[in-house]
Design an enzyme around this catalytic site. Structure first.
Site, PDB file in Angstrom:
ATOM      1  N   LYS A   1       0.820  -1.220   0.000  1.00  0.00           N
ATOM      2  CA  LYS A   1       0.000   0.000   0.000  1.00  0.00           C
ATOM      3  C   LYS A   1       0.855   1.272   0.000  1.00  0.00           C
ATOM      4  O   LYS A   1       2.041   1.259   0.301  1.00  0.00           O
ATOM      5  CB  LYS A   1      -0.999  -0.036   1.150  1.00  0.00           C
ATOM      6  CG  LYS A   1      -2.098  -1.066   0.882  1.00  0.00           C
ATOM      7  CD  LYS A   1      -3.324  -0.898   1.726  1.00  0.00           C
ATOM      8  CE  LYS A   1      -4.447  -1.810   1.207  1.00  0.00           C
ATOM      9  NZ  LYS A   1      -5.649  -1.767   2.039  1.00  0.00           N
TER      10      LYS A   1
ATOM     11  N   ARG B   1      -3.836 -10.382   4.151  1.00  0.00           N
ATOM     12  CA  ARG B   1      -4.063 -10.383   2.701  1.00  0.00           C
ATOM     13  C   ARG B   1      -2.836  -9.809   2.001  1.00  0.00           C
ATOM     14  O   ARG B   1      -2.448  -8.672   2.256  1.00  0.00           O
ATOM     15  CB  ARG B   1      -5.307  -9.551   2.381  1.00  0.00           C
ATOM     16  CG  ARG B   1      -5.734  -9.522   0.921  1.00  0.00           C
ATOM     17  CD  ARG B   1      -6.979  -8.660   0.774  1.00  0.00           C
ATOM     18  NE  ARG B   1      -7.531  -8.673  -0.574  1.00  0.00           N
ATOM     19  CZ  ARG B   1      -7.145  -7.847  -1.545  1.00  0.00           C
ATOM     20  NH1 ARG B   1      -6.214  -6.935  -1.311  1.00  0.00           N
ATOM     21  NH2 ARG B   1      -7.700  -7.919  -2.750  1.00  0.00           N
TER      22      ARG B   1
END
Length: 274
Positions: A204, A245
């Site tokens: 991210k 994840r």
């Protein structure tokens, strides 16, 4: 949880697995590498992304889920739409991962309840094209938990059993980079709700910002954030989350194994001391 983005525009790997055959091959590879769940999504949720229509989302994900489920893989469908969830479950998906927490399409919770499968409810304040307008918090951890509790109540009222509910603090969604680090530093507060917790930090932007070039200030590209992702997986796993994840499965499995060994040693030491 290994990620299969069947999209042309995901922030990390958009277009790589857009072809259904490539997506299936990638999902099989993730499972072979040790992913317990393969998460298949057909809508990018990167900031600013535009939504595909429901027919396009179905075209992207249903054939991939069907093939992976037929191969015996535990598949989750990453969708905010009831119709996509319903058709995905029909062809073999075993879990629904809704980044909107049931807000984008309230009928999705009815679909999950009828199928009696687990659902991930993520903290969410708006679609990708507007979510970064909603980053104001008094206290980000307290506020996101206060906003998740009504989502849990709504899911239970729809008929979803409590043990089928997983929560996700929503790193990167209506959060500043500092918010993400605060959430990770206080992740135990999320785990202490008693619900299983899914965390998705992989590649991210806040990692790209941390790893920015010290001279140019340019963010580290998503595909070059895997080492930092794996470094985060160890403390995340030590905090007792249910699932992590990720895009790169092998390195993160190694990190989780380190966490498991270290955690067992800490438990043993604490037990002996008491």
């Amino acid at each position: 949880m290994g990620v299969v983005n069947v999209t042309p525009d995901s922030f990390s790997d958009g277009g790589l697995w857009f072809d259904p055959n490539s997506a299936v091959e990638h999902g099989l590879r993730l499972a072979a590498q040790g992913a317990d769940i393969v998460d298949v999504g057909g809508e990018s949720t990167r900031p600013g992304a535009r939504r595909p229509d429901v027919e396009e989302e179905l075209r992207r994900v249903v054939p991939v889920i069907r093939e992976l489920a037929a191969a015996g893989i535990a598949v989750s469908v990453d969708t905010m739409r009831a119709e996509v969830a319903e058709q995905a479950l029909r062809v073999g998906a075993r879990l629904v991962n809704d980044v909107s927490g049931g807000l984008a399409d309230p009928d999705l919770l009815r679909v999950v309840a009828a199928a009696d499968v687990p659902v991930v409810l993520m903290h969410w304040r708006g679609h990708a094209d507007q979510m970064q307008r909603h980053t104001q918090y008094d206290d980000v951890v307290t506020d996101l938990l206060d906003e998740l509790r009504p989502r849990i109540d709504t899911a239970r009222a729809a008929g979803i059993r409590p043990e089928r509910i997983v929560i996700d603090p929503g790193l990167g969604f209506s959060k500043t980079w500092d918010h993400n680090w605060t959430i990770l530093g206080r992740l135990r507060e999320v785990v202490d709700t008693g619900y299983p917790v899914l965390v998705a930090a992989s590649r991210k932007t806040f990692l790209g910002e941390l790893l920015a070039d010290p001279v140019t200030g340019e963010r580290r590209p998503p595909a070059e954030r895997d080492a930092a992702t794996a470094a985060l997986t160890t403390p995340i796993a030590l905090d007792g989350v249910w699932c992590i994840r990720v895009h790169d499965v092998p390195a993160n499995i190694d990190a989780a194994r380190v966490a498991a060994r270290l955690g067992s040693e800490r438990d043993r030491t604490t037990g002996a001391a008491s």
